[in-house]
Design an enzyme around this catalytic site. Sequence first.
Site, PDB file in Angstrom:
ATOM      1  N   HIS A 117       0.848  -1.203   0.000  1.00  0.00           N
ATOM      2  CA  HIS A 117       0.000   0.000   0.000  1.00  0.00           C
ATOM      3  C   HIS A 117       0.876   1.243   0.000  1.00  0.00           C
ATOM      4  CE1 HIS A 117      -3.868   2.129   0.917  1.00  0.00           C
ATOM      5  NE2 HIS A 117      -2.985   3.077   1.227  1.00  0.00           N
ATOM      6  N   HIS A 142       1.512   5.389  -2.216  1.00  0.00           N
ATOM      7  CA  HIS A 142       1.020   6.423  -3.134  1.00  0.00           C
ATOM      8  C   HIS A 142       2.229   7.018  -3.856  1.00  0.00           C
ATOM      9  CE1 HIS A 142      -3.218   6.584  -1.757  1.00  0.00           C
ATOM     10  NE2 HIS A 142      -2.675   6.101  -0.647  1.00  0.00           N
ATOM     11  N   GLN A 148      -9.527   9.259  -5.566  1.00  0.00           N
ATOM     12  CA  GLN A 148      -9.239   9.969  -4.325  1.00  0.00           C
ATOM     13  C   GLN A 148     -10.401  10.849  -3.870  1.00  0.00           C
ATOM     14  OE1 GLN A 148      -5.911  10.658  -2.118  1.00  0.00           O
ATOM     15  NE2 GLN A 148      -7.916  10.792  -1.146  1.00  0.00           N
ATOM     16  N   HIS A 162      -9.300   1.720   0.000  1.00  0.00           N
ATOM     17  CA  HIS A 162      -9.166   2.457   1.245  1.00  0.00           C
ATOM     18  C   HIS A 162     -10.495   2.291   1.969  1.00  0.00           C
ATOM     19  CE1 HIS A 162      -5.799   4.217  -0.817  1.00  0.00           C
ATOM     20  NE2 HIS A 162      -5.527   5.064   0.173  1.00  0.00           N
ATOM     21  N   GLU A 182     -10.960   4.567   6.737  1.00  0.00           N
ATOM     22  CA  GLU A 182      -9.821   5.300   7.290  1.00  0.00           C
ATOM     23  C   GLU A 182     -10.381   6.472   8.082  1.00  0.00           C
ATOM     24  OE1 GLU A 182      -5.542   7.277   6.009  1.00  0.00           O
ATOM     25  OE2 GLU A 182      -7.005   6.783   4.459  1.00  0.00           O
ATOM     26  N   ASP A 193       2.527   3.392   2.828  1.00  0.00           N
ATOM     27  CA  ASP A 193       1.485   4.364   2.514  1.00  0.00           C
ATOM     28  C   ASP A 193       2.051   5.653   1.920  1.00  0.00           C
ATOM     29  OD1 ASP A 193      -0.971   5.537   2.218  1.00  0.00           O
ATOM     30  OD2 ASP A 193      -1.446   5.667   4.333  1.00  0.00           O
TER      31      ASP A 193
END
Length: 433
Positions: free
Chosen positions: A57, A59, A152, A210, A213, A309
Amino acid sequence: MLDLLVTHATLPNGASDMSIAVQDGRIVEVAPGLQAPAHKTLDAGGLLVSPPFVDPHFHLDATLSRGLPRINQSGTLLEGIALWGELKPLLAAEALIERALAYCDWAVARGLLAIRSHVDTSDASLLPVQAMLEVRRRVAPYLDLQLVAFPQDGVLRSPGGLANLRRALDLGVDVVGGIPHFERTMAEGAASVKLLCELAAERGLPVDMHCDESDDPLSRHIETLACETQRLGLAGRVNGSHCTSMHSMDNYYVSKLLPLIAESGVSVVANPLINITLQGRHDSYPKRRGMTRVPELLAAGVTVAFGHDCVMDPWYGMGSGDMLEVAHMGLHVAQMTGEAGMAQCFEAVTGAAARVMGLSGYGLAPGCDASFVLLQARDPVEAIRLRATRLQVVRKGQVLAQSPAATATLHLPGRPGATTFMPARHGGGNVTK
């Protein structure tokens, strides 16, 4: 004649004085005390040889962008999302590519040879997607990079969200992503899970969302994800990332939720560095740790891995691509300080993470790719404690990176001249020179 013979290695399962024979980029034998002619021999000297580290995981489109256009002052998830929204109109493809490639250099040096990266699909230009597809092409000779189509701004919340995500998949993105807790309502969040799982089933793709969260105990989209996984026959192809709301949920509800996740075959990725940083921001004292219930998930039979992350981006200003740092934080936050728990934290950044990504040829067994890391440690616990130096990083039999051993020179009267911070096995003192 073998291409490579590794000797005197300790394996993560505790086996010692092991040899690893490599031919044509694959492991052909693992056994104690092998003796065979080889073009190259690597003497591990009793140190730990591990499969490569895996980050399930990340970005990559945002990495190394810290300070562009400003710093996240509150440190919250929502300010990070807002800041990323400010940055997106300023993005240029070449800058995205160069930052991502620089991070991949760091990753390889750390023995991190497989990454699953979520890439933002919210903007109709799909600039981040196109840039990360180019990065995937360039790093393919030395790093396995999976891309997740990540809406996102919410696949239902943002105009054209679903169409953009479909286009990203058409371009060759590997995994269907989502962010149900960021949709406008709980109902729309649940609807997005159903919609995206159906899209993955239709295309034969994995799912990585996701999920929850949030510190809100009523954010329960992992429940919907598990149910949709069962309904659509997606077991083994679906992952829920973060799941931090579980930290705040009622214990009775969790006692029902854990078997559901296990039965559905959904895996979970916690992100210890980021979860402990972003969660609990609205608390005064006591402050919640926020990371999901890792020991309980493991006890229920769920595959749990740890992700990095973020590194130096709108959400997190720290990091260097070190998955042992991730395991170190996970061990502390989850209070997994027993021998079995610490071993599970090492597994969370190696074998378990590889299972989440569905990597083939991973491991230290005959038939696996000859990809491994020689660590300046004698077992997984010591590797986590020291965030051990990667002495050699090997992929398919080829050395990609190497680092000198970490040794401190001492000038102390009556004491040894150096230390490596490794206590002697027979009790007391340091391993010294």
